[in-house]
Design a protein around this motif. Sequence first.
Motif, PDB file in Angstrom:
ATOM      1  N   UNK A   1     -14.650  19.630  29.943  1.00  0.00           N
ATOM      2  CA  UNK A   1     -15.138  19.592  31.395  1.00  0.00           C
ATOM      3  C   UNK A   1     -14.393  19.987  32.413  1.00  0.00           C
TER       4      UNK A   1
ATOM      5  N   UNK B   1     -23.295  18.352  37.373  1.00  0.00           N
ATOM      6  CA  UNK B   1     -22.814  18.800  38.482  1.00  0.00           C
ATOM      7  C   UNK B   1     -23.087  20.351  38.660  1.00  0.00           C
ATOM      8  N   UNK B   2     -22.951  21.031  37.683  1.00  0.00           N
ATOM      9  CA  UNK B   2     -23.010  22.510  38.062  1.00  0.00           C
ATOM     10  C   UNK B   2     -24.589  22.818  37.876  1.00  0.00           C
ATOM     11  N   UNK B   3     -25.373  22.299  37.640  1.00  0.00           N
ATOM     12  CA  UNK B   3     -26.811  22.608  37.659  1.00  0.00           C
ATOM     13  C   UNK B   3     -27.429  22.107  39.099  1.00  0.00           C
TER      14      UNK B   3
ATOM     15  N   UNK C   1     -25.426  21.713  41.615  1.00  0.00           N
ATOM     16  CA  UNK C   1     -24.682  22.690  42.771  1.00  0.00           C
ATOM     17  C   UNK C   1     -25.577  23.955  42.594  1.00  0.00           C
TER      18      UNK C   1
ATOM     19  N   UNK D   1     -13.873  11.594  35.719  1.00  0.00           N
ATOM     20  CA  UNK D   1     -12.732  11.140  35.271  1.00  0.00           C
ATOM     21  C   UNK D   1     -12.677   9.531  35.458  1.00  0.00           C
TER      22      UNK D   1
ATOM     23  N   UNK E   1     -15.387  16.389  39.533  1.00  0.00           N
ATOM     24  CA  UNK E   1     -14.379  16.185  38.224  1.00  0.00           C
ATOM     25  C   UNK E   1     -13.654  14.589  38.458  1.00  0.00           C
TER      26      UNK E   1
ATOM     27  N   UNK F   1     -17.004  20.536  43.682  1.00  0.00           N
ATOM     28  CA  UNK F   1     -16.981  20.496  42.195  1.00  0.00           C
ATOM     29  C   UNK F   1     -15.514  19.351  41.824  1.00  0.00           C
ATOM     30  N   UNK F   2     -14.360  19.834  42.355  1.00  0.00           N
ATOM     31  CA  UNK F   2     -13.306  19.141  41.994  1.00  0.00           C
ATOM     32  C   UNK F   2     -13.409  17.443  42.325  1.00  0.00           C
TER      33      UNK F   2
ATOM     34  N   UNK G   1     -14.012  12.483  26.897  1.00  0.00           N
ATOM     35  CA  UNK G   1     -14.281  13.646  27.512  1.00  0.00           C
ATOM     36  C   UNK G   1     -15.617  14.485  27.249  1.00  0.00           C
ATOM     37  N   UNK G   2     -16.310  13.986  26.336  1.00  0.00           N
ATOM     38  CA  UNK G   2     -17.808  14.557  26.055  1.00  0.00           C
ATOM     39  C   UNK G   2     -18.619  14.114  26.923  1.00  0.00           C
TER      40      UNK G   2
ATOM     41  N   UNK H   1     -24.577  27.261  37.568  1.00  0.00           N
ATOM     42  CA  UNK H   1     -25.730  26.245  37.351  1.00  0.00           C
ATOM     43  C   UNK H   1     -26.744  26.649  36.234  1.00  0.00           C
TER      44      UNK H   1
ATOM     45  N   UNK I   1     -20.247  17.117  33.954  1.00  0.00           N
ATOM     46  CA  UNK I   1     -19.842  18.448  34.894  1.00  0.00           C
ATOM     47  C   UNK I   1     -20.876  19.479  34.937  1.00  0.00           C
ATOM     48  N   UNK I   2     -21.632  19.390  33.562  1.00  0.00           N
ATOM     49  CA  UNK I   2     -22.980  20.306  33.351  1.00  0.00           C
ATOM     50  C   UNK I   2     -23.822  20.000  34.188  1.00  0.00           C
TER      51      UNK I   2
ATOM     52  N   UNK J   1     -17.675  13.163  30.087  1.00  0.00           N
ATOM     53  CA  UNK J   1     -17.164  13.845  31.580  1.00  0.00           C
ATOM     54  C   UNK J   1     -17.794  15.284  31.276  1.00  0.00           C
ATOM     55  N   UNK J   2     -17.952  16.015  30.199  1.00  0.00           N
ATOM     56  CA  UNK J   2     -18.420  17.288  29.948  1.00  0.00           C
ATOM     57  C   UNK J   2     -19.732  17.341  30.478  1.00  0.00           C
TER      58      UNK J   2
END
Lengths: 284, 284
Positions: free
Chosen positions: A5, B36-38, B40, B20, B16, B12-13, B26-27, A41, B33-34, B29-30
Amino acid sequence: MKVHYECLSCIVSQSQKVAELSTSDVEERKRAMIKAARFMGKHFNHNAIPAVVGSEVFLTLYEHLGNNDPFREYKVKSNLLAKALAEDLRNRLDLDLKSALKLSIAGNVIDFAVGYNPEKIEEDIIRMLDEKLHIDESEALFERLGNSKVLLYLTDNCGEIYFDRLFLEKIKTEFPELEIYIAAKEGPIINDATVEDLLKAGFQEIGTVISTGSRIVGVPPSGLSSEFLEVFRKADIIIAKGQGNFETLSEFKDGRVFYLLKAKCPPIARELGVPRGAMLCVKP
Amino acid sequence: MKVHYECLSCIVSQSQKVAELSTSDVEERKRAMIKAARFMGKHFNHNAIPAVVGSEVFLTLYEHLGNNDPFREYKVKSNLLAKALAEDLRNRLDLDLKSALKLSIAGNVIDFAVGYNPEKIEEDIIRMLDEKLHIDESEALFERLGNSKVLLYLTDNCGEIYFDRLFLEKIKTEFPELEIYIAAKEGPIINDATVEDLLKAGFQEIGTVISTGSRIVGVPPSGLSSEFLEVFRKADIIIAKGQGNFETLSEFKDGRVFYLLKAKCPPIARELGVPRGAMLCVKP
């Protein structure tokens, strides 16, 4: 190793560094970061490998920003300082195989270009030689070197390569029959060593210098040259330096590989089940 | 204010941090974050407003992670400490309007929840009262308060609101005829104050507590309640605390607005043409 993550924020921060090193124009930097956001993304997926998706976004930015090597100055500085330090340490210390191995891990740890006192760096390195490796499979590594015909040594960063050289000199002396291949990247990617860097550091005096055929950090699942793949297949033992090589190769659970690295970030530490900062000589 | 190049890594921080605070898995959270990436990748565009695109991705993660208020504990801690400090300062200092204004900016600076010594925080705050504002339009602000019928005060963070309260008490004493509205967010978003926080802090004793109608940080271009818009339109003077209110309102070049903030990050400092860290009372 798949992305954890924390990898998104790390790759985005490094992308920002690429933009900052490539141009002082804040609007250009902004266009680059919008491009980075779009790329992440699309490609920051469950099965992405951090070294691969990171390299890909950096190379996209290199092209977008028209800078083929934003870390050039940083790398030149690292190589210069590390070269002088490695020569000094070679004269000063009576290195055996094990301490040369540890020195090569220390070389993975140090940021040579931060510009602090070289004497201070030298002290830090000598102190690291007294530190215990958190996982230490060096005896198995040396035994395997003795039973091998072909060694493939995968380098990592500029600077660090001068410490790899010390280790490889020791290996060559102890195992003179060994056929040694030393691999680096095909072209500039962050602060990784290229074939050109290896040749400048005289690795051709120790073995055959080869390119992975790729600018992607580590040993990516595609884009490798047939020359590299041939050496990779015939190697009896592979020494892989640093996180990028671990991230890409750990997918294969290849018993020939020994990883020499410091677990610098939480994802690597978590993946290996070691505390952050641990120095390791580990095999799958 | 549109996004600057540094906003991507900052958002992005913070995403995260949201992940958290919301789960230790952690999975999970991952996956966040995926997501969040999409988000953004789609919305980090040239014309995006940092406070808006940031809030939107955080709220998406709140929903995805099933946590409606990840910063709850942080905010409770901030409010508790700031309340005690503000009461102590009210008794200890002989505040005039100007020093109360500076105190409200100091409240924007301090991270009350970091848990360092309250006495040390109090010292820091008192020292800030001696610092000069880098841009100081406080005289114009006080003059305008004297000529106004309706004040709209836009709050920012938890903790900080207890210092806003001291300033608003002074304003109420000096300008007893003023109709005062104090606005906060409709619901939890990062560490911003909500209407509930204002009511707990007793702002209803000073004026009318209202919601912006939105959980987006600042005063976003859409999603505001009609009640808020009515007050916004009729206000003769608007005091806007912190970066989020600046980011969203600076688009309109509204002459009624006075911004009270510290330029904490490079984009805000660049936008305002001031050094990073500058304390400001500024109007468009």
